[in-house]
Every structure is written in C-alpha cells, then in structure tokens.
Enzyme design. Structure first.
Site, mmCIF file in Angstrom:
data_model
loop_
_atom_site.group_PDB
_atom_site.id
_atom_site.type_symbol
_atom_site.label_atom_id
_atom_site.label_comp_id
_atom_site.label_asym_id
_atom_site.label_seq_id
_atom_site.Cartn_x
_atom_site.Cartn_y
_atom_site.Cartn_z
ATOM 1 N N CYS A 171 10.974 -43.281 -9.395
ATOM 2 C CA CYS A 171 12.082 -42.525 -9.938
ATOM 3 C C CYS A 171 13.298 -42.564 -9.018
ATOM 4 O O CYS A 171 13.244 -42.084 -7.890
ATOM 5 C CB CYS A 171 11.605 -41.083 -10.090
ATOM 6 S SG CYS A 171 12.395 -40.224 -11.394
ATOM 7 N N GLU B 29 16.818 -54.765 -14.177
ATOM 8 C CA GLU B 29 15.442 -54.551 -13.746
ATOM 9 C C GLU B 29 14.622 -53.818 -14.798
ATOM 10 O O GLU B 29 15.138 -52.993 -15.540
ATOM 11 C CB GLU B 29 15.414 -53.755 -12.434
ATOM 12 C CG GLU B 29 15.803 -54.628 -11.264
ATOM 13 C CD GLU B 29 15.740 -53.902 -9.935
ATOM 14 O OE1 GLU B 29 15.358 -54.549 -8.948
ATOM 15 O OE2 GLU B 29 16.079 -52.719 -9.880
#
Ligand code: SAH
Ligand code: SF4
Length: 374
Positions: A351, A100
């Site tokens: 995050c 990703e």
C-alpha cells in the site's frame, strides 16, 4: 474504439472492445455476428497471443482481425516477486509510458491491482502518484490487458491459478477516467470475458461526488471504496486538496445517495498518519460521520497503516498503540472496522509503496507511489 490513443503506426487493442462492439464491427465488415463469441473465447478463455491461433475462424477473418487490431499494446519491462507471493510487473505501453500492476495472494484467492491513469491530478499529500500530474487516461483495453497479461503468466505455471479478484486501486483516480473504467469492468465481468464476479471487483475513489452518484445507476454489484482519510473539513483539506472543491458535506450527500439507490455496502478507507489524523478525537469525528448516515451495516472502515514514501518526510506511520486506540473507539460505537493487511513490502508493492525506480531513472520523472489494497 474512438478513445484509443493509438500512434499513427499502431492498431487499436482488441481488448478495448465489448462483445457488443465487436459484434457490430464484425457485422459492418460483412462477417457473421456470432464470430464475436468465438473471438471472445479465444481472447478470454483460451487466452491466445496471436490471431493465427484462432483456429475455428477462417483465414480471411483472422487476417481481417490482424489488419485492424493489436493483441498486445504493452510489453513487460520488469517483473518482481516478493517472498509472500506478491508479483509486481512494470509494463511499457505503446507510447512509451510505464505503468505498474500488482498481483497478490490471499486466503480467498488471487487479486490484481490495476492502474487506470498515467499519473494523477488529485494531488493527495501522502501519495506520490499525486506528485505526477496526469499525462493521460488509460484506455479500457490497456486496463484489461494488465489482467490478461498476468493471467497468461499464471497459466504457464504448474499451479494454473486464476485471478479471482480485481482492485482498481493502482496509479490514478478511476472516476476521473470513468467511461474507460466502466468499460473495463463490463469486459472483465462479462460471463464470456474473464468472468470475474462483480462482487469480486472493488473500485476506489478519492471522492468525485458526481461520479459516485452516476455509479449508483450503473446496475453493477461492484464494491465501492471511498478514500476518506479524515472526517472533518479542515483536516481533510490539509491532506487532500480535492476536499476544497468537494467538502465532506457534499461528499456525504453523494454517499447517502449511493446507499439509498443501491443498498450496497461502501468501505471508507482511512490512512493512519501519526499525530495527524490518528488522534482519538479524529476517531470520534469519523464515528459521528458514519453514525449520521443511519446505516451502520452498510458502512465499513478499512484502516490503512501509512507506508512512508521516501520523498516525503512530513508523515509517519501511526504507532501500534494509536492504531489500536483508533479502531477500539470506532468499534465501541458499533462500527465495523479492520486494519488492512500488507503485501509485497520487500518489493515496494505494498500500500502506497508501489514505485518504479525504473520510472524515475529512465523517464526522468518523479517516482510513482500508489496504494495497493487487498
Ligand atoms: N485514486 C484512488 C485509487 C488509487 S489510490 C483513491 O485515492 O482512492 C488507492 C489507495 O491507496 C487510496 O485509499 C490511497 O489513499 C492509498 N494510498 C496512497 N498513498 C498511500 C500511502 N503512502 N500509504 C498507504 N496508502 C496510500
Ligand atoms: Fe490520486 Fe488516489 Fe494517490 Fe490521491 S491517493 S493522489 S487520488 S492515486
């Protein structure tokens, strides 16, 4: 080129080659060395999708390239857009592995977060990437292609935005794939490459001390971030297995060495985990560790609110009150500290949230979660 994990039927990615490599290869093939500059222009300035578009090269040169190299070693599998402009792309690599990449909008420009390994062997207890043992390193070409692919995507949009910043903070430990990551940095930073300024590139490491020292001698202006997360050995070993092998004293010796050699800033990253490392005493430990370096102006702290990983219930995000107390304690000691903003939470791209449900479902492996940093 030798480190490319090509399958028998595959050609190596041309994005794996520095301009110098390409010049040498062309010369060996009896081609004029200056063709490398032309080819790089097509790859990185015009960003073509086929060798046949390289119209100022003779047909035989285009064929030569086509016979030896691939222009894309990955394909888009899924693309998600968040309300805040964040784009997350799941790529399928030539060997079937999935990775990703995330693109984030900031006031200062567009940044991309790249993946450097398939899985990670460091095994931090708060990061789902650590659940996956490393399958393999990505090649430099595969890391470069993540940036080129996303930039080509942006080229098709009316706004024609340009990726201005790179954070090497996706899945994997960049310094455990040191040579390929360094090659990647030199390619994207090269004025004839994507020309992304070194000061706009940040590499984050969990703290491989030997590589931090080596990085000090690369002559790059690239920013270094260190995932510290705790400032005493007992706590750091509890949350990061790596600390057993490389305790804080050894790590700080590397930090001091890096600061001495480069006089460049280093960012300490610190995830705030509720009642684990967010106590006032932890903030004092961190402040003392930084003050002991005697270079307050060169050490900055990025506090990262923990993003819960669904599979883990042992950690929780710190309360706003605890975050405030932590940062105030640091600032009262004259330490430069900020709380990092978040991006793409609605598409699991923030995050520590980067996960591919597809990865889990299709590859029948445990999900991947990485930290994505602006
Ligand atoms: N392996 C490198 C770079 C990738 S991880 C490193 O550890 O530095 C990038 C950042 O994301 C690290 O600082 C990591 O600690 C952080 N991270 C991992 N899981 C997280 C989570 N669940 N919430 C918030 N940050 C996370
Ligand atoms: Fe690996 Fe970084 Fe995750 Fe630790 S935080 S497991 S080093 S990717």
């Amino acid at each position: 080129m030798s480190d490319h994990p090509t399958l028998p039927h595959q050609k190596p990615s041309i994005y794996n080659l520095t301009e110098k490599d390409l010049t040498v290869w062309l010369t060996e093939q009896g081609e004029k060395p200056f063709r490398a500059t032309q080819i790089w222009k097509w790859l990185y300035a015009k960003r073509v999708n086929s060798f046949s578009e390289m119209s100022d090269l003779g047909l035989s040169t285009r064929d030569l390239l086509d016979n030896h190299f691939s222009l894309s070693s990955m394909e888009e599998d899924t693309l998600q857009r968040s309300k805040d402009g964040t784009i997350k792309c799941l790529f399928k690599l030539a060997d079937g592995n999935l990775i990703e990449t995330v693109l984030m909008e900031h006031s200062y420009g567009l940044s991309i977060c790249v993946t450097t390994q398939i899985g990670c062997n460091i095994g931090c207890t708060f990061c789902a990437s650590g659940l996956l043992t490393k399958k393999r390193d990505l090649t430099a070409g595969e890391i470069v292609e993540q940036v080129c692919y996303m930039q080509k995507k942006l080229d098709l949009e009316p706004a024609k935005k340009r990726i201005s910043h790179i954070v090497i903070m996706g899945i994997g430990e960049p310094f455990d794939n040191y040579d390929n990551v360094l090659r990647f940095i030199r390619i994207v930073n090269h004025p004839k490459g994507l020309a992304i300024g070194a000061r706009h590139i940040t590499v984050s490491t969990s703290g491989l001390e030997g590589k931090i020292k080596a990085f000090a001698h690369e002559g790059l202006q690239v920013n270094l971030a260190l995932s510290l997360h705790a400032a005493n050995n007992a706590l750091r070993t509890r949350i990061m297995k790596l600390n057993k092998a490389i305790p804080i004293e050894k790590l700080m010796e590397a930090v001091d060495y890096y600061l001495d050699q480069t006089n460049r800033r280093i960012t300490f990253e610190y995830i705030l985990l509720k009642d684990v490392n967010d106590l006032e005493s932890c903030a004092f430990d961190l402040a003392n560790l930084i003050l002991a370096r005697n270079r307050l102006h060169l050490i900055h702290v990025n506090l990262i609110p923990y993003n819960p990983v669904h599979e883990f219930d042992h950690y929780k995000r710190s309360e706003p009150k605890a975050i405030h107390r932590f940062i105030s304690t640091l600032r009262a000691q004259g330490i430069n500290a900020v709380v990092r903003g978040e991006h793409g939470t609605d598409i699991d791209a923030a995050c520590g949230q980067l996960r591919s449900k597809q990865l889990k479902a299709r590859a029948a492996i445990r999900p991947v979660t990485v930290g994505i940093h602006p």
